[in-house]
Design an enzyme around this catalytic site. Structure first.
Site, mmCIF file in Angstrom:
data_model
loop_
_atom_site.group_PDB
_atom_site.id
_atom_site.type_symbol
_atom_site.label_atom_id
_atom_site.label_comp_id
_atom_site.label_asym_id
_atom_site.label_seq_id
_atom_site.Cartn_x
_atom_site.Cartn_y
_atom_site.Cartn_z
ATOM 1 N N SER A 1 -19.760 20.586 34.593
ATOM 2 C CA SER A 1 -19.673 21.643 35.606
ATOM 3 C C SER A 1 -18.387 22.421 35.393
ATOM 4 C CB SER A 1 -19.668 21.031 37.015
ATOM 5 O OG SER A 1 -19.360 22.007 37.996
ATOM 6 N N TYR B 1 -15.751 14.898 43.252
ATOM 7 C CA TYR B 1 -16.714 15.539 42.357
ATOM 8 C C TYR B 1 -16.027 16.151 41.134
ATOM 9 C CZ TYR B 1 -20.473 18.591 40.735
ATOM 10 O OH TYR B 1 -21.414 19.227 39.969
#
Length: 245
Positions: A135, A148
Site C-alpha cells: 500500500s 496498518y
C-alpha cells in the site's frame, strides 16, 4: 492463487486471471462471500475454486495449498497475497491490535509463500511469480495508523527478502502499492457517514488523476507483473496510485 480473493482487489484479480484461462484458487476467510464469488465466476465459465482459509494459521494455509496443487498436477505458478486486516490505531493501539494486524498482513503473506514454494519449484520456477499487495500507506506517515502503515512497510521489505531467497529457484517476487481503491474494505473504513458519492470529491485532490482507483486498475498491473512480459522484473514495488506519492 489469490488470498483475500473473495472481494475487492482480490476478486478483480481472480477475475482477470480466470479471463486469461488460468485455473484460480480463491483463498478467503469469509465463507459466505467466497462461495458467492465462486458461484458467480463459474456461472461465467471461469475455472475458479473457493477455499476457506485463515492465513494466520500456517497449518490451514498449507492444507489448502496442498489440496489446490493436488488438483492441478502438483504445481502452482502464481500467487497473489491480498488478504488483509484494516486496523487503524495509533497511541491507542494494543498488543492485540498489533498482533492481529501483523499476523494477517505480514505473517500471513509469509506462510502462504512458504506453503506454495515447493509446488513452484516443482513447476520449474521459471515463469512462476508472487505478488504481495502492499500500500502507499507503507511508504508515508499518516495520523493514527501505526498498526496498518507499519505492517504495509514490512510487506515492502519482506517482498525484497523473498525475492532474494527465491531467485535461486527462478521465482520472481514483487509488490504493488495501491492508493485509495473503491472496494468494500475502503467503504467500511471511511471516517464518517456517506458513501462514494460523498467521499470521492474529498479524496480526489490527493491524486493527480483527481479520483480513486477501480479494483480492475490494480488487478491488471498485477497480471502484467505475473506475465512473461515482466520476466526480468523482480524485487520491485509498483505504485498504482494515480500520482498520489
Amino acid at each position: 492463487m489469490v488470498t483475500g480473493g473473495a472481494s475487492g482487489i482480490g476478486y478483480a484479480t481472480v477475475n482477470e486471471f480466470a479471463k486469461e484461462g488460468a485455473t484460480v484458487a480463491i483463498f478467503d476467510y469469509d465463507e459466505e462471500i467466497g462461495k458467492k464469488a465462486e458461484e458467480q465466476l463459474r456461472s461465467e465459465g471461469k475455472n475458479v475454486t473457493f477455499y476457506k482459509v485463515d492465513v494466520c494459521s500456517f497449518g490451514d494455509v498449507k492444507n489448502a495449498v496442498y489440496k489446490f496443487a493436488e488438483q492441478n498436477g502438483g504445481v502452482i505458478h502464481h500467487l497473489v497475497n491480498g488478504a488483509a486486516t484494516f486496523i487503524f490505531k495509533g497511541l491507542d493501539a494494543t498488543l492485540e491490535d498489533f498482533n492481529k494486524t501483523f499476523t494477517t498482513n505480514v505473517s500471513g503473506y509469509a506462510f502462504t509463500v512458504q506453503a506454495v514454494h515447493p509446488f513452484m519449484k516443482k513447476a520449474g520456477g521459471k515463469g512462476c511469480s508472487i505478488i504481495n499487495i502492499a500500500s502507499v500507506s507503507g511508504s508515508r506517515p499518516e495520523a493514527n495508523k501505526w498498526t496498518y502503515n507499519s505492517s504495509k512497510a514490512a510487506v515492502l521489505t519482506l517482498t525484497k527478502c523473498m525475492a532474494l531467497d527465491l531467485s535461486k529457484d527462478g521465482i520472481r517476487v514483487n509488490s504493488v502499492s495501491p492508493a485509495g481503491t473503491w472496494t468494500s474494505a475502503l467503504l467500511n473504513t471511511l471516517p464518517g457517514p456517506g458513501g462514494r458519492e460523498k467521499w470521492e470529491p474529498i479524496f480526489a485532490p490527493q491524486y493527480m488523476l483527481h479520483r480513486c482507483a477501480e479494483p480492475i486498475e490494480i488487478a491488471r498491473p498485477i497480471l502484467f507483473l505475473c506475465s512473461e512480459d515482466a520476466s526480468f522484473i523482480t524485487a520491485i514495488d509498483l505504485p498504482i496510485d494515480g500520482g498520489h506519492m
